[in-house]
Write a protein that holds these residues in place. Structure first.
Motif, mmCIF file in Angstrom:
data_model
loop_
_atom_site.group_PDB
_atom_site.id
_atom_site.type_symbol
_atom_site.label_atom_id
_atom_site.label_comp_id
_atom_site.label_asym_id
_atom_site.label_seq_id
_atom_site.Cartn_x
_atom_site.Cartn_y
_atom_site.Cartn_z
ATOM 1 N N LEU A 155 45.736 61.632 131.087
ATOM 2 C CA LEU A 155 46.784 60.679 131.471
ATOM 3 C C LEU A 155 46.066 59.588 132.260
ATOM 4 O O LEU A 155 45.823 59.734 133.455
ATOM 5 C CB LEU A 155 47.853 61.354 132.323
ATOM 6 N N ILE A 156 45.693 58.528 131.555
ATOM 7 C CA ILE A 156 44.851 57.496 132.173
ATOM 8 C C ILE A 156 45.622 56.181 132.240
ATOM 9 O O ILE A 156 46.168 55.722 131.232
ATOM 10 C CB ILE A 156 43.553 57.291 131.365
ATOM 11 N N VAL A 157 45.686 55.617 133.415
ATOM 12 C CA VAL A 157 46.279 54.290 133.584
ATOM 13 C C VAL A 157 45.191 53.359 134.094
ATOM 14 O O VAL A 157 44.607 53.604 135.153
ATOM 15 C CB VAL A 157 47.464 54.310 134.575
ATOM 16 N N VAL A 158 44.929 52.316 133.318
ATOM 17 C CA VAL A 158 43.909 51.345 133.707
ATOM 18 C C VAL A 158 44.614 50.095 134.217
ATOM 19 O O VAL A 158 45.460 49.525 133.535
ATOM 20 C CB VAL A 158 43.017 50.967 132.502
ATOM 21 N N GLU A 159 44.286 49.710 135.430
ATOM 22 C CA GLU A 159 44.750 48.409 135.930
ATOM 23 C C GLU A 159 43.493 47.572 136.100
ATOM 24 O O GLU A 159 42.813 47.671 137.112
ATOM 25 C CB GLU A 159 45.476 48.571 137.260
ATOM 26 N N LEU B 110 58.034 58.662 128.385
ATOM 27 C CA LEU B 110 58.668 59.588 127.443
ATOM 28 C C LEU B 110 57.628 60.217 126.513
ATOM 29 O O LEU B 110 57.755 61.392 126.144
ATOM 30 C CB LEU B 110 59.753 58.873 126.638
ATOM 31 N N ALA B 111 56.629 59.451 126.145
ATOM 32 C CA ALA B 111 55.544 60.030 125.340
ATOM 33 C C ALA B 111 54.850 61.130 126.144
ATOM 34 O O ALA B 111 54.509 62.190 125.615
ATOM 35 C CB ALA B 111 54.544 58.945 124.943
ATOM 36 N N GLY B 112 54.672 60.870 127.440
ATOM 37 C CA GLY B 112 54.071 61.884 128.312
ATOM 38 C C GLY B 112 54.951 63.114 128.435
ATOM 39 O O GLY B 112 54.472 64.236 128.406
ATOM 40 N N ALA C 79 56.942 64.172 126.258
ATOM 41 C CA ALA C 79 56.889 64.877 124.971
ATOM 42 C C ALA C 79 55.559 65.601 124.763
ATOM 43 O O ALA C 79 55.400 66.296 123.766
ATOM 44 C CB ALA C 79 57.133 63.895 123.836
ATOM 45 N N GLY C 80 54.622 65.409 125.662
ATOM 46 C CA GLY C 80 53.385 66.169 125.589
ATOM 47 C C GLY C 80 52.159 65.382 125.157
ATOM 48 O O GLY C 80 51.069 65.935 125.073
ATOM 49 N N HIS C 81 52.343 64.091 124.868
ATOM 50 C CA HIS C 81 51.192 63.284 124.466
ATOM 51 C C HIS C 81 50.291 62.980 125.654
ATOM 52 O O HIS C 81 50.757 62.862 126.786
ATOM 53 C CB HIS C 81 51.646 61.944 123.888
ATOM 54 N N GLY C 82 49.026 62.775 125.371
ATOM 55 C CA GLY C 82 48.130 62.182 126.354
ATOM 56 C C GLY C 82 48.320 60.668 126.313
ATOM 57 O O GLY C 82 48.909 60.136 125.375
ATOM 58 N N LEU C 83 47.816 59.986 127.316
ATOM 59 C CA LEU C 83 48.017 58.533 127.378
ATOM 60 C C LEU C 83 46.757 57.842 127.897
ATOM 61 O O LEU C 83 46.105 58.345 128.821
ATOM 62 C CB LEU C 83 49.165 58.198 128.331
ATOM 63 N N VAL C 84 46.469 56.692 127.283
ATOM 64 C CA VAL C 84 45.508 55.760 127.881
ATOM 65 C C VAL C 84 46.204 54.410 127.883
ATOM 66 O O VAL C 84 46.379 53.781 126.843
ATOM 67 C CB VAL C 84 44.194 55.657 127.093
ATOM 68 N N VAL C 85 46.656 54.013 129.047
ATOM 69 C CA VAL C 85 47.538 52.858 129.157
ATOM 70 C C VAL C 85 46.859 51.746 129.945
ATOM 71 O O VAL C 85 46.258 51.998 130.987
ATOM 72 C CB VAL C 85 48.846 53.294 129.874
ATOM 73 N N ASP D 220 55.411 58.582 137.987
ATOM 74 C CA ASP D 220 55.954 59.510 136.986
ATOM 75 C C ASP D 220 54.848 60.312 136.315
ATOM 76 O O ASP D 220 54.982 61.516 136.108
ATOM 77 C CB ASP D 220 56.741 58.734 135.920
ATOM 78 N N LEU D 221 53.770 59.642 135.955
ATOM 79 C CA LEU D 221 52.709 60.356 135.247
ATOM 80 C C LEU D 221 52.063 61.404 136.148
ATOM 81 O O LEU D 221 51.627 62.450 135.676
ATOM 82 C CB LEU D 221 51.666 59.370 134.700
ATOM 83 N N ARG D 222 52.034 61.134 137.452
ATOM 84 C CA ARG D 222 51.514 62.154 138.383
ATOM 85 C C ARG D 222 52.378 63.408 138.346
ATOM 86 O O ARG D 222 51.911 64.502 138.646
ATOM 87 C CB ARG D 222 51.493 61.608 139.821
ATOM 88 N N HIS D 223 53.660 63.250 138.006
ATOM 89 C CA HIS D 223 54.534 64.414 137.911
ATOM 90 C C HIS D 223 54.348 65.161 136.591
ATOM 91 O O HIS D 223 54.845 66.257 136.431
ATOM 92 C CB HIS D 223 56.000 63.994 138.039
#
Lengths: 407, 183
Positions: free
Chosen positions: B4-8, B63-65, B67-73, B88-91
């Protein structure tokens, strides 16, 4: 409620008493326990541990999410989705509550982050109180926290308040996550984390995490009223501590757990947040503001300054423009307000001028202000023009903003 | 555990994160499904890469998270939206929030391809052939990478790259195919 093997709550650093309290809250069917605290304080760890010890298949974990808080029953759907037919989720709360109660039966339903839950979820939870074992969590200081806490109280839930970890417990946690941290580094980490387990773990993971942690702390300022945010800026400029008389919005700041109050002083908890606030102020202005603050505070041992001190009002005006006018790129206005605060420019507003701009901030017309203050409309116009000139404001609203009067 | 990666930050940092996730074995899908028609059904061990520029995009990502998906945002929405997204993603799992200065180098797609090959034990000639480069170009590029990672020799370079990849969780034996299905 009977917990399965092992010492209950083992591995929960510094939270054994709270865990035992939470377990007791759901001893009887229909019991409700609510874990309450700031972000990262360990609510989730406590809830998850309780469900783990409740036994296989007995725990149902859901939770609300801030970004999708508008989706009906989302928090409950995450908990019991697999057990209910899809048609159940378009029904009224009473029907949903009955279906959820039947599904959970003698298990435990845990719903996290009630502050973001939709009205349907809140209504269902209220109906479930007394019918199933419920464990809830509520974040303090968020926009939805008050209604969520009000619900918790209506449900007569056992409130389990999570406070910052004691130093010894924080050290134990640090040892488990970053064994061998040198004492000096450990002391620095404990100071920066201020007893918050998540902050401690993040900071211990390395300097690259600091920016993320800081953004998380700054985000906690956003739901606060403007006056409380200004007070955090003043606290940051003062090094983290001020007499309570000078701090507006103390109630909100306390509710958000960003400060602690004692002995007539307000003390900010998070040095990282203070540093971040100060770093966002231009260095020249920072110096000016600190000088102005020193003038308000006076010499050590001198008389306690009061909230009505004109110099404090002027200082607040300067801080206000840093947090509002500055966002609009209104640099000249900021400089002018700072000049007023530091006495370097046109001087501060008179008490009457402050009264007028405060009422402008409440949205009153000149005539309404005149009636309120017992002045002629022309006098009000004169005071406002003078205030605008002193503050460098281009219009009425800017003047109110600059004077910190815009609510 | 899924990423679960968030890039700023810069686009290049986001692309780098996508390549990292792919390099450790995750299937990566571009964009986010339209979860507007909630409930979300099914999921797989796929990592979604996407740019989030507003609250609707953030909702799709969350919602993708769920549903169980990984994320690179790549988070390019306002501060408030970005903060809520991270919250949210931390949860939903362990968030890798990439903001501010990073210690390890940001790599291009070609650099990733070179290093992936090097890690797999490919020789200069093989790398050159696979990437349609001359041997000399491959050597020049590897020299630059050794400089970026501050190491001597290609063995040390492959090891340093491996250490950098360890930032990203690898697919477990039970993935792909995990997730929460909503009725």
């Amino acid at each position: 409620m009977e917990m399965r093997g092992g010492a209950p709550g083992s591995g929960l650093v510094g939270r054994r008493a709270e865990f035992a309290q939470l377990v007791r809250s759901i001893d009887e069917p229909g019991g409700v326990g609510a874990v309450i605290g700031e972000p990262g304080i360990g609510k989730t760890a406590l809830v998850h541990r309780l469900l783990a010890e409740a036994g296989e298949g007995r725990g149902h974990l859901g939770g609300a999410l801030a970004t999708v808080s508008q989706i009906s029953y989302l928090a409950l759907r995450r908990a019991v989705a697999a057990g209910l037919p899809s048609g159940a989720w378009v029904r009224e709360p009473a029907h949903v509550a009955a279906a959820v109660a039947a599904h959970v039966a003698d298990g435990v339903l845990a719903v996290e982050d009630l502050q973001w839950a939709d009205p349907g979820t809140l209504a269902v939870l209220e109906l479930l109180a007394g019918r199933v074992r419920l464990v809830l969590s509520v974040r303090s200081g968020d926009t939805g926290s008050e209604p969520a806490l009000a619900l918790v109280r209506r449900m007569d839930a056992t409130e389990v308040l999570l406070r910052p970890l004691e130093t010894a417990d924080a050290l134990t946690l640090l040892d488990s996550r970053a064994p061998g941290t040198p004492p000096n580094a450990a002391a620095a980490l404990l100071h920066r984390a201020a007893g918050n387990p998540m902050l401690l773990v993040e900071l211990a993971a390395g300097e690259e995490r600091v920016a993320s942690v800081v953004l998380g702390l700054l985000a906690r300022l956003r739901p606060l009223p403007q006056l409380a945010r200004q007070s955090m800026t003043l606290l940051a400029l003062a090094g983290g501590e001020l007499p309570i008389e000078l701090v507006a919005g103390v109630t909100e700041l306390q509710a958000s757990e960003l400060v602690e109050v004692g002995d007539g002083r307000v003390v900010a908890r998070h040095a990282l947040l203070l540093d971040a606030i100060v770093e966002r102020i231009d260095p020249a202005r920072r110096r000016g503001l600190r000088a102005a603050l020193a003038a308000v505070l006076g010499p050590s041992g001198g008389p306690t300054p009061t909230a009505g001190d004109d110099r404090l009002r002027e200082l607040r005006a300067a801080v206000a423009v840093l947090s509002t006018g500055a966002e609009a790129g209104d640099d000249a206005a900021g400089a002018s307000a700072l000049d007023a605060a530091t006495g370097a420019g046109a001087g501060g507003l008179t008490a009457r001028e402050l009264d007028v701009v405060a009422l402008v901030g409440e949205g009153l017309t000149d005539r309404a202000i005149a009636n309120r203050l017992g002045l002629s409309v022309r006098t009000v116009e004169t005071h406002l023009a003078s205030a605008r000139r002193k503050l460098g404001a281009g219009n009425r609203r800017q003047a109110a903003l600059l004077a910190g009067a815009d609510r | 555990m899924r990423p679960l990666i968030v890039v700023e930050g810069r686009d290049e940092e986001w692309v780098h994160a996508v390549h990292q996730v792919r390099a450790v074995g995750w299937p990566v899908s571009s964009g986010l499904c339209d979860h507007a028609a909630f409930p979300v059904t099914g999921c797989s061990g796929v990592v979604c890469s996407a740019v989030v520029s507003d609250s609707a995009g953030a909702a799709r990502a969350v919602l993708a998270g769920v549903a169980g998906h990984g994320l690179v945002v790549l988070a390019g929405a306002g501060r408030d939206v970005n903060d809520r997204l991270c919250d949210d993603l931390r949860h939903l799992g362990e968030l890798d929030h990439r903001v501010g200065v990073r210690r390890t180098p940001v790599l291009t797609a070609e650099q990733h391809a070179l290093l992936d090959g090097l890690r797999a034990g490919e020789q200069i000639g093989t790398l050159a052939e696979r990437l349609f480069l001359s041997r000399r170009s491959v050597e020049r590029r590897l020299a630059l990478l050794r400089e970026l990672f501050a190491v001597d020799g290609n063995v040390a370079l492959a090891a340093a790259y491996g250490t950098q990849l360890a930032e990203v969780p690898v697919p477990g034996p039970d993935q792909p195919g995990r997730g929460v299905a909503f009725p």
